[in-house]
Design a protein around this motif. Structure first.
Motif, PDB file in Angstrom:
ATOM      1  N   ILE B 171       0.773  -1.295   0.038  1.00  0.00           N
ATOM      2  CA  ILE B 171       0.232  -0.021  -0.094  1.00  0.00           C
ATOM      3  C   ILE B 171       0.862   1.314  -0.005  1.00  0.00           C
ATOM      4  O   ILE B 171       0.520   2.316  -0.798  1.00  0.00           O
ATOM      5  CB  ILE B 171      -0.858   0.016   1.234  1.00  0.00           C
ATOM      6  N   ALA B 174       2.291   2.009  -3.521  1.00  0.00           N
ATOM      7  CA  ALA B 174       1.189   2.103  -4.567  1.00  0.00           C
ATOM      8  C   ALA B 174       0.531   3.544  -4.266  1.00  0.00           C
ATOM      9  O   ALA B 174       0.642   4.386  -5.258  1.00  0.00           O
ATOM     10  CB  ALA B 174       0.063   1.158  -4.298  1.00  0.00           C
ATOM     11  N   VAL B 175       0.582   3.963  -2.978  1.00  0.00           N
ATOM     12  CA  VAL B 175       0.087   5.284  -2.750  1.00  0.00           C
ATOM     13  C   VAL B 175       1.270   6.351  -2.959  1.00  0.00           C
ATOM     14  O   VAL B 175       0.837   7.419  -3.697  1.00  0.00           O
ATOM     15  CB  VAL B 175      -0.102   5.588  -1.216  1.00  0.00           C
ATOM     16  N   LEU B 178       0.807   6.892  -6.932  1.00  0.00           N
ATOM     17  CA  LEU B 178      -0.342   7.564  -7.188  1.00  0.00           C
ATOM     18  C   LEU B 178      -0.695   8.766  -6.878  1.00  0.00           C
ATOM     19  O   LEU B 178      -0.968   9.743  -7.776  1.00  0.00           O
ATOM     20  CB  LEU B 178      -1.557   6.610  -6.615  1.00  0.00           C
ATOM     21  N   THR B 179      -0.190   8.962  -5.447  1.00  0.00           N
ATOM     22  CA  THR B 179      -0.471  10.518  -5.139  1.00  0.00           C
ATOM     23  C   THR B 179       0.751  11.528  -4.676  1.00  0.00           C
ATOM     24  O   THR B 179       0.703  12.316  -4.523  1.00  0.00           O
ATOM     25  CB  THR B 179      -1.228  10.377  -3.730  1.00  0.00           C
ATOM     26  N   MET B 180       2.264  10.752  -4.934  1.00  0.00           N
ATOM     27  CA  MET B 180       3.338  11.636  -4.452  1.00  0.00           C
ATOM     28  C   MET B 180       4.230  12.166  -5.568  1.00  0.00           C
ATOM     29  O   MET B 180       5.323  12.167  -5.272  1.00  0.00           O
ATOM     30  CB  MET B 180       4.013  10.981  -3.199  1.00  0.00           C
ATOM     31  N   LEU B 198       3.446  -0.310  -8.806  1.00  0.00           N
ATOM     32  CA  LEU B 198       2.147  -0.114  -8.782  1.00  0.00           C
ATOM     33  C   LEU B 198       1.220  -1.267  -9.151  1.00  0.00           C
ATOM     34  O   LEU B 198       0.547  -1.652  -8.215  1.00  0.00           O
ATOM     35  CB  LEU B 198       1.583   1.043  -9.534  1.00  0.00           C
TER      36      LEU B 198
END
Lengths: 206, 573
Positions: B171, B174-175, B178-180, B198
């Motif tokens: 996680i 993946a985060v 996706l977000t950073m 990912l």
């Protein structure tokens, strides 16, 4: 910060994107919660799938897994309705938080948590009344495991909601600061859905 | 920092002031630096790879005798067999690439640290402690088929701990992707390895989640009467889908990312259609998922879903083959377009070999699934044992874990060692490792595959006494014994290859004998090669201002020299 803002506002060069301001990473917690929900969904689906496969293998039409036990349907239905209402109050709290209305946020979260406790009270009463004896048979073991998994997810959800409520009490409200609370509400939605699926498979379909 | 950025940082909870890292060994215990967490994962996973290969040697040579156990006895054989799978998959394959991803992905996407850095540290320590408990369970005669009941349940708890820890780490990766990502790093410009990480992380989350639910049921039933478990032996058949194809394809998707990084860097060229690159990798991950449909849940009612099961398996292998075949064709075309013959470094050789082996594994898997599908009506009755119940499966595992997996490990280590430790590994030792792992994996695949196809030697004889009786009457003993020896020799050679890799690391990095690396020793394309080798410990307070996943290639094409002129944009602290 100001230097960055200036440099990132330069005209685009061939083959390059214009850099849009400071690094945006506003939804890490929400996305991380989404992945946790995905894992939890698969865990519940795996357990329910196993449960249904075992039930299917009995190959005995009309067989009653409950073997004479009666399910206290009214209490379990009321418990589910309580949970569904708590979803509404949780979303109310998040909605209020995004608008900076602290009073509504706290009242909404308090009602949600109280309903959560009320749900556990009703379910524990129902399960005790059924008198499920662990180890007495295959149905008892499977029902205990599947129900326990869903209840454990609800406990995690309440803990998560509680933590984010404390955070909102600390001042984390407003449009840009409500994402953590939104993530917790998102997890609560999943926890309620997981319980609803478990209730239908174990106590309705039997 | 302005109020606006303060508020933005506060709202995310992810951007905090740069933290000083304790450089001592004690600092490892409370580190929240993705670089240290990644190194810890990599180091320990290599040790567990050695342990898994050693126990696999015992298993292979024990299978060399059909008349009785030559190395182990019945009870210890089952334990060692299962520990081997646990060590190679949950001890080595998944955590190694998770560690590389935790180290490399934030650098590739321009993030100051991994998302939820404390959770990533928890992932490592949880994994390490759980693996220790798992070993303890086996030593105490636990494990799925052990004689110590509490030990069997201890193994389940340890396995759940391993799964939860790896899911948490996945996680975080993946985060981060996706977000950073840094400004300008859009999803359609993500570096291939970050994308593959990912894909794998997402698929690990959803596929390993299934086993968590199953473990809850198994734990309860095992502890209270065993009403649907047929004794301690009933545990393994319900969880062994995690160690088989097609699920194994999910674990080796990062190998495809490593291969893409290396091949594109050597070609000095980006693929003509990036979406095809991402799509094909996603396809392999997507079709890797589905193991639940045949060995775990549906296995409980196999008489009902046999026909569907065969079609599903054929479809899964066909999809995985389409994905990996398409990716390799895309990469091969790009290399051909560049008209540059890559220099045969260890990383290039290993990446090329690993990618090809995944395609071979998918093709052989498709053939096996097709044979089983056509043969499905005769299962265990007319002598046509399904291939997936024979050592054919061991061959598949050897191909993907020892072949593709370990060659991917070798490629990643040689490619990123300069960035991870600041030193290059010995090429001579690297070539020797490549030869040993590649050759050993071939023998480790050949023996059990032929044995499974022609002698119907069962992969695991004690999980179903009824099937065991049928199979044993069919085994051509001398051929099965000889082919098991071939496989055993292959694993011994693989073990030597892993030993060489570890030795290379100790000498080149640990003793400092490897050449010190500059910022971009390989001519890499992706953003991590803009940074120092290795980057300083602690959370970065500046990010490269990126416009794509290949800033160095962009600079080369634009005629500017990027590394020395990279811009650092301020990050809200």
């Amino acid at each position: 910060m100001s230097d960055t803002a200036v440099s990132t506002a330069e005209a685009p060069q061939p083959g390059r994107y214009t850099v849009p301001g400071p690094p945006p990473r506003p939804r890490s917690q929400l996305v991380g919660t989404g992945f946790a929900i995905a894992a939890g969904s698969m865990a519940v689906a795996g357990a329910l799938g196993h449960y249904m496969a075992r039930r299917h293998l009995l190959d005995d039409p009309g067989h009653d897994w409950l073997a004479g036990q009666s399910v206290p349907n009214p209490q379990l239905v009321y418990a589910l309705i309580t949970l569904l209402v708590s979803v509404v109050t949780a979303h109310w709290a998040h909605w209020a938080s995004r608008r900076g209305e602290r009073g509504h946020t706290w009242v909404g979260m308090a009602i949600t948590l109280v309903m959560g406790f009320a749900f556990f009270n009703m379910v524990m009463y129902s399960l005790n009344r059924m008198g499920i004896e662990l180890g007495a048979g295959e149905w008892e073991n499977l029902a205990f495991a599947v129900t326990g998994l869903s209840l454990a997810i609800l406990i995690v959800g309440m803990f998560y909601l509680g933590l984010m409520t404390l955070r909102s009490l600390g001042g984390s409200v407003g449009r840009d600061r409500s994402t953590p609370l939104g993530a917790a509400v998102f997890f609560w939605d999943f926890a309620v859905l997981a319980w609803a699926a478990t209730w239908y498979v174990v106590f309705v379909v039997k | 920092m302005t109020d606006a950025t303060t508020e933005a940082a506060h709202s995310t909870g992810s951007a905090v002031a740069p933290q000083a890292e304790d450089p001592t060994a004690f600092g490892l215990l409370n580190t929240a630096d993705h670089k240290r967490i990644g190194r810890l994962f990599i180091g320990f996973s290599l040790l567990f790879a050695l342990a898994g290969a050693v126990t696999d040697v015992l298993v292979r040579f024990d299978l060399a005798s059909d008349s009785g156990h030559t190395v182990l006895n019945l009870e210890t054989f089952t334990q060692v067999f299962m520990f081997t799978r646990d060590a190679l998959v949950f001890g080595m394959l998944i955590p190694f690439f998770l560690g590389v991803a935790i180290y490399i992905v934030p650098l590739q996407v321009g993030a100051p640290n991994i998302a939820f850095a404390r959770a990533a540290a928890l992932s490592f320590w949880g994994w390490l402690v759980s693996f220790g408990v798992l070993v303890g369970a086996y030593i105490g005669n636990g494990g799925p088929a052990g004689g110590w009941d509490e030990g069997v349940r201890l193994h389940m708890l340890a396995l759940a701990g391993l799964v939860i820890s790896l899911i948490v780490g996945a996680i975080c990766v993946a985060v981060t992707t996706l977000t950073m990502r840094a400004p300008g790093m859009y999803m359609d410009r993500t570096p291939p390895f970050a994308w593959s990480a990912l894909v794998t992380a997402s698929m690990l989350v959803v596929s390993l989640g299934v086993v968590l639910g199953q473990l809850v049921l198994l734990y309860i039933d095992h502890g209270y009467g065993r009403h649907f478990l047929d004794g301690n032996y009933g545990v393994w058949p319900r969880i062994d889908w995690m160690y088989r194809t097609p699920q194994l394809f999910i674990y080796v998707v990062p190998v495809l990312g490593v291969a893409a990084e290396i091949m594109l860097a050597t070609a000095r060229r980006w693929v003509f259609e990036p979406l095809a690159l991402y799509f094909t990798m996603g396809l392999v991950g997507l079709f890797g998922f589905g193991a639940w449909a045949n060995f775990g849940i549906a296995g409980e009612g196999a008489d009902v879903v046999d026909g569907l099961e065969g079609i599903v398996l054929v479809g899964l292998y066909a999809g995985a083959l389409a994905g990996v075949g398409g990716l390799l064709a895309l990469l091969g075309f790009t290399v051909w377009q560049s008209r540059k013959w890559p220099r045969p470094t260890t990383a290039v050789l290993a990446a090329f070999g690993a990618g090809k082996l995944i395609a071979v594994a998918a093709l052989i898997g498709l053939i096996g699934a097709g044979v089983d599908w056509l043969n499905i009506a005769g299962r265990g009755v007319d002598g046509n044992a399904p291939l997936r119940f024979t050592t054919w499966v061991t061959g598949q595992q050897s191909l993907l874990i020892y072949g593709a997996g370990l060659l991917g490990v070798l490629a990643a280590l040689h490619w990123w060692a300069p960035k991870i430790w600041g030193r290059r590994l010995s090429e001579l030792a690297g070539w020797a490792s490549f030869a040993a792992i590649g050759g050993g994996a071939f023998l480790a695949w050949l023996g059990p595959t032929l044995s499974g196809a022609f002698t119907e030697q069962p992969q695991f004889v004690y999980n179903d006494p009824q099937l065991t009786t049928v199979y044993r009457s069919l085994i051509d003993s001398s051929a099965a014994e000889g082919l098991s020896v071939v496989g055993g020799i292959g694993v011994v050679i693989v073990l030597a290859g892993i030993g060489l890799v570890v030795l290379n690391l100790l000498v080149s990095v640990g003793m400092g004998k490897g050449a010190e690396a500059d910022t971009d020793p390989w001519g890499g394309l992706t953003p991590e090669w803009l940074l120092d080798s290795p980057p300083a410990l602690g959370q970065s307070d500046s990010l490269p201002q990126l416009s794509s996943g290949t800033p160095l290639l962009d600079a080369e094409l634009n005629g500017s020299v990027a590394p020395a002129e990279r811009e650092a944009s301020e990050v809200p602290a």
